[in-house]
Scaffold this motif. Sequence first.
Motif, mmCIF file in Angstrom:
data_model
loop_
_atom_site.group_PDB
_atom_site.id
_atom_site.type_symbol
_atom_site.label_atom_id
_atom_site.label_comp_id
_atom_site.label_asym_id
_atom_site.label_seq_id
_atom_site.Cartn_x
_atom_site.Cartn_y
_atom_site.Cartn_z
ATOM 1 N N MET A 207 13.360 27.370 1.882
ATOM 2 C CA MET A 207 14.704 27.014 2.346
ATOM 3 C C MET A 207 15.727 27.155 1.220
ATOM 4 S SD MET A 207 14.490 26.118 5.562
ATOM 5 C CE MET A 207 13.354 25.470 6.795
ATOM 6 N N TRP A 210 15.987 31.071 0.073
ATOM 7 C CA TRP A 210 16.522 31.948 1.128
ATOM 8 C C TRP A 210 18.010 31.686 1.371
ATOM 9 C CZ3 TRP A 210 14.512 36.039 3.785
ATOM 10 C CH2 TRP A 210 15.241 36.485 4.896
ATOM 11 N N ASN A 211 18.417 30.430 1.331
ATOM 12 C CA ASN A 211 19.802 30.079 1.642
ATOM 13 C C ASN A 211 20.699 29.994 0.416
ATOM 14 O OD1 ASN A 211 19.353 29.717 4.493
ATOM 15 N ND2 ASN A 211 18.325 27.799 4.018
ATOM 16 N N SER A 257 14.854 30.818 8.592
ATOM 17 C CA SER A 257 14.746 29.410 8.203
ATOM 18 C C SER A 257 14.399 28.533 9.400
ATOM 19 C CB SER A 257 16.060 28.931 7.584
ATOM 20 O OG SER A 257 16.351 29.630 6.392
ATOM 21 N N TYR A 261 10.859 26.440 9.790
ATOM 22 C CA TYR A 261 10.890 24.978 9.919
ATOM 23 C C TYR A 261 10.266 24.526 11.232
ATOM 24 C CZ TYR A 261 12.457 20.178 9.981
ATOM 25 O OH TYR A 261 12.487 18.811 10.050
#
Length: 278
Positions: A207, A210-211, A257, A261
Amino acid sequence: MANLAKKQISGQRALILSLSVLLLFMIAPIIYAVLASFKTNMEIFSSPFALPQTWSFDNIISAWHVGNFQQYFFNSAFVTIGGMALVALVACPAGYAFAQLSFRGNNLVFYLILLGMALPVQAIIIPIFYHLRGMGLVDTLTGLTLVSAGLALPFSIFLMRNTFRDVPKELRESAMIDGAGEWKTYWKIMLPLAKPGVVALLIFTFMNIWNDFLLPLVLLMSQQKYTISLGLYSFQGEMATNYALIFGGTVISMVPSIIVYLIFQRSFVDGMSSGASK
């Protein structure tokens, strides 16, 4: 007793209501972006909160090709997977050592590592840039991967240390008595028992990397090396008035994402609750 039960029920209802409102505020932007990705620009302005008149993936497909998102997606996958691998290779054995082994300076070294959690990346981004430039790693996915993994290590080691502390030391001692070496004990016995924490570690790292937007913005110059968050930012500048394509690119960037999740949410919650509680 009846009054106490009524108070508990009222408290539970208030908590559920509060969480429901919070959930609504959190998922509303996601739902809006997904619905807008199926609309035309005219629909977005004329009926922003209505359902699309026709459900078509044209905006997402166009953004994928026109906005070069296939390249951004590959770049992000390279950095994220590489960062996850590096973090797991370092944080898992380090957490095991800090939790299960007794050596001089154990606590001192651990707390020095934790200082990394207190330093905001904005405070050290300039020294990081100059160090990478000296090594010739500025504007490279390799350099971005190394920095992303390094910044994730303090919390990752903290998480894995607490995860391994939940594993009884008697298991390690029994394995050592039976003739297993330290590495075999870690790999065959302790690491499988720490699986929830490892899964939480990998999801948390995924997370974050990637973000991430700041590190790619500072460390990458060539557009062909942009990650998906930086590529989306560039795409928004190029398509300033084409909101339909912008929302299509937004959906592309957030789908991985959400999928990760949703698949591993229970393992993530279990690992975080056990590993970050001490």
